[in-house]
Design an enzyme around this catalytic site. Structure first.
Site, PDB file in Angstrom:
ATOM      1  N   CYS A 258       0.746  -1.092   0.044  1.00 31.91           N
ATOM      2  CA  CYS A 258      -0.007   0.023  -0.051  1.00 31.91           C
ATOM      3  C   CYS A 258       0.785   1.227   0.027  1.00 31.91           C
ATOM      4  CB  CYS A 258      -1.011  -0.161   1.239  1.00 31.91           C
ATOM      5  SG  CYS A 258      -1.777  -1.518   1.535  1.00 31.91           S
TER       6      CYS A 258
ATOM      7  N   ASP B  60      -3.105  -9.115   7.341  1.00 31.96           N
ATOM      8  CA  ASP B  60      -1.964  -9.378   8.051  1.00 31.96           C
ATOM      9  C   ASP B  60      -1.606  -7.999   8.838  1.00 31.96           C
ATOM     10  OD1 ASP B  60      -1.409  -8.638   5.306  1.00 31.96           O
ATOM     11  OD2 ASP B  60       0.696  -8.356   6.145  1.00 31.96           O
TER      12      ASP B  60
ATOM     13  N   ILE C  67      13.510 -10.140 -18.295  1.00 33.44           N
ATOM     14  CA  ILE C  67      13.789  -8.840 -19.216  1.00 33.44           C
ATOM     15  C   ILE C  67      14.746  -9.218 -20.186  1.00 33.44           C
ATOM     16  CG2 ILE C  67      14.861  -6.704 -19.426  1.00 33.44           C
ATOM     17  CD1 ILE C  67      13.811  -6.041 -16.381  1.00 33.44           C
TER      18      ILE C  67
END
EC number: 6.3.5.4
Length: 645
Positions: free
Chosen positions: A2, A105, A299
């Site tokens: 977040c 959590d 990549i």
């Protein structure tokens, strides 16, 4: 995963909610799945959360609230990151009478704080940055994980205390100053930052393994910095002396547990896969644990000298992974993509690998994934870098009289001018603090030596004789260096500087979260780290083979070519390696290093800078041009960053 932000002011402002929303807007990319606010006029407090839902998809909204046992004294939590092993810990807390209101959590932190006070951090395992406001104690606690995997910044100024996952969220508030720090600009030109330093005056990073305890103090706020964890290597000669088989099995067991914990999510989990043994080991173990095909993202570069896709593909085929290769070209690494990488990283970078990784994170999220497990940290903990080996060979008596590593620079000559110094250089501050000047900082000292003549008199006057190399050396805690083996010293010094400031920034969280992707570096589990630090140097590097114990622990999941392969630095091809890349960087130079921009920012002497660029364009010296590429990347970003953010 977040984004968090907030402010604790001296008095409530009627525009607090509107300003909080602007702060949240600035970190929308960290949490596009939802946002939450706690605005408390009585305490002049605002706490902000933007959510990327990974665990407890429908029941993990934040802020999360708690109260003391008598029902008074509210506590408020906003958290970014993951707490692993949370189901077991929740069970233990329930037996102690704690109820949980969410399936997230993150709620662990507020319950553990309630139970253990400030010692609660020792119970946490994972990658995290969070804030807890304790109303009864009138105390704000800001905590960052042990290695700084998740970012967290703060500002203590006349308007109050501000904090956020990214600096741009604080800068969205009108009472946070935007003045750039010339000393920090100089550090970014040479790549290496002093721990805690950012480009903006008065805005600091919470240091890894630290918490800040903020309380009101008269007309201001007092901030206590407390270190709760550090990379504590044993004194030389006090490592765990065990049979090789035990070291190998201990590493294997610790990595299996770490990877298994990081596979847990309520959304699919993928892996990043390069041609190195670290990401390949992660993929091999993840495939064994899941017993089903794992999605692996690789990549690919348009220069065979830097491209690792063939080895990565061999690994993917060996374990039956579903490999997805993103081909990155010259056009992809510059222009707006370069500028976006600067915006999200909030710092300069020496190589466009960060741009490539940002493009990869978008590719991964477009494919429907929110979480990847990565291999960062193995080199730091198990002696993987060529620079570490160079110091081991040079300064350890067991190697000093041998020819081990004599041809290492020849094998790695493509990286001369970037991560490997083309000549030996020393500094008295490092000689004082460490007893030698570590090889890892020598290339950046050479960058600094080439930057100094290009700086304007105006900018040099602002620096007033400041020595960035000495500042870096003296930032290190000598009590964690004295009496340690040379390999432990170089690993520690790198962990405290380059790991957090580079690897985990524009090579990790910041470019991954630019596209709402959570990266989980399994080697940086602190249980793995504490085990690694106690392994003798001769087991980490054996007969010139770096990460020997990891190779042996992962031998059963690695192709033979990879098991025998020497560490190869993962970086994007520099601009001078092709005409196409040269044309693309020229466009950025024209935009951000125009005469008007140079005069406006006052960092460089234009005449000297132009002469340096002209010399660069006429040269075919790979080492010299690689170093000039570094300087140009930094110069472009330094001129762009103030306008972009």
């Amino acid at each position: 995963m977040c984004g968090i932000a907030g402010l604790w002011a001296h008095s409530h402002h009627p525009e607090t909610m509107a300003r909080a929303e602007k702060m949240a807007d600035a970190i929308y990319h960290r949490g596009p799945d939802g946002r939450g606010f706690h605005v408390d006029p009585d305490n002049s407090l605002a706490m902000i959360h933007t959510r990327l839902s990974i665990i407890g998809l429908n029941a993990g909204d934040q802020p999360i609230f708690g109260r003391d046992s008598d029902g008074t004294g509210g506590m408020v939590l906003t958290a970014n990151g993951e707490f692993y092993d949370y189901k077991r810990i929740r069970g233990l807390l329930r037996t102690d009478g704690y109820d949980f209101n969410t399936k997230s959590d993150s709620e662990l932190a507020i319950k553990l704080y309630h139970k253990h006070g400030l010692d609660f951090v020792h119970q946490l395992r994972g990658e995290f940055a969070f804030a807890i406001f304790d109303e009864a104690k009138q105390q704000l606690i800001l905590v960052r994980d042990r290695f700084g995997i998740r970012p967290l910044f703060f500002h203590n100024g006349p308007a109050g205390v501000f904090w956020s996952s990214e600096i741009k969220a604080m800068l969205a508030h009108p009472e946070v100053p935007r003045e750039l720090d010339p000393k920090a600009q100089l550090h970014q030109m040479m790549q290496v930052m002093v721990p805690g330093m950012t480009l903006w005056k008065g805005i600091e990073a919470v240091k890894p393994g630290h918490m800040l305890i903020v309380s009101k103090d008269g007309d201001g706020f007092a901030v206590e910095e407390r270190r709760y964890w550090d990379a504590d290597f044993p004194l030389d000669g006090e490592h765990d002396e065990l049979p090789d088989d035990e070291h190998i099995e201990n590493v294997r067991r610790a990595l299996v547990e770490s990877i298994a914990l990081r596979l847990e999510a309520d959304v699919p989990v993928a892996c990043y896969l390069s041609g190195g043994i670290d990401s390949c080991s992660i993929l091999g173990m993840a495939a064994a644990i899941q017993q089903s095909p794992v999605k692996a993202f690789t990549i690919g570069f348009d220069d065979a000298r830097y491209d690792e896709t063939s080895i990565a593909t061999e690994m993917a085929e060996m374990v039956g992974a579903d490999q997805d290769i993103l081909r990155v070209s010259a056009l992809d690494l510059y222009g707006k993509n370069f500028e976006d990488a600067v915006y999200y990283s909030e710092r300069t970078f020496y190589n466009t690998l960060g741009v490539a990784k940002m493009l990869m994170s978008k590719h991964v999220t477009d494919a429907g994934y929110k979480v990847v497990i990565t291999g960062e940290g193995s080199d730091e903990l198990f002696g993987g870098y060529a620079q570490f080996k160079a110091d081991y060979f040079l300064h350890d008596p067991a190697y000093a009289e041998t020819a081990a590593g004599a041809d290492m620079k020849e094998r790695n000559k493509i990286f001369s001018g970037s991560v490997l110094a083309e000549q030996t250089i020393s500094h008295p501050a490092f000689e004082e603090v460490m007893g030698f000047t570590p090889s890892w900082i020598q290339p950046w000292m050479l960058v600094y030596e080439r930057v100094k003549p290009l700086l304007s008199d105006e900018f040099l006057a602002k620096l007033d004789g400041y020595d960035p190399v000495a500042a870096i050396a003296y930032s290190l805690d000598r009590t964690m260096l004295d009496g340690r083996h040379v390999l432990d010293k170089v690993q520690y010094s790198w962990i405290k500087t380059m790991l957090e400031g580079q690897i985990l920034n524009w090579g990790g969280d910041r470019v991954d979260m630019a596209n709402s992707l959570e990266s989980r570096p399994a080697f940086l589990d602190h249980h793995v780290a504490e085990l690694a630090m106690r392994i003798p140097p001769s087991v980490r590097i054996r007969d010139g083979v770096e990460k020997w114990v990891v190779r042996e622990a992962m031998k059963h999941v690695l192709p033979e070519v990879l098991y025998k392969r020497e560490k190869f630095a993962f970086m994007a091809p520099p601009a001078h390696t092709s005409e196409e890349k040269g044309r693309e960087i020229d466009k950025l130079l024209e935009k951000w290093l125009s005469s008007e921009k140079i005069a406006e920012h006052g960092i460089f002497d234009e005449e000297k800078l132009r002469a340096s660029i002209a010399e660069y364009k006429q040269s075919d010296d790979h080492t010299a041009n690689t170093r000039k590429d570094i300087i140009l990347n930094h110069a472009i970003a330094l001129h762009a960053i103030e306008e972009l953010i």
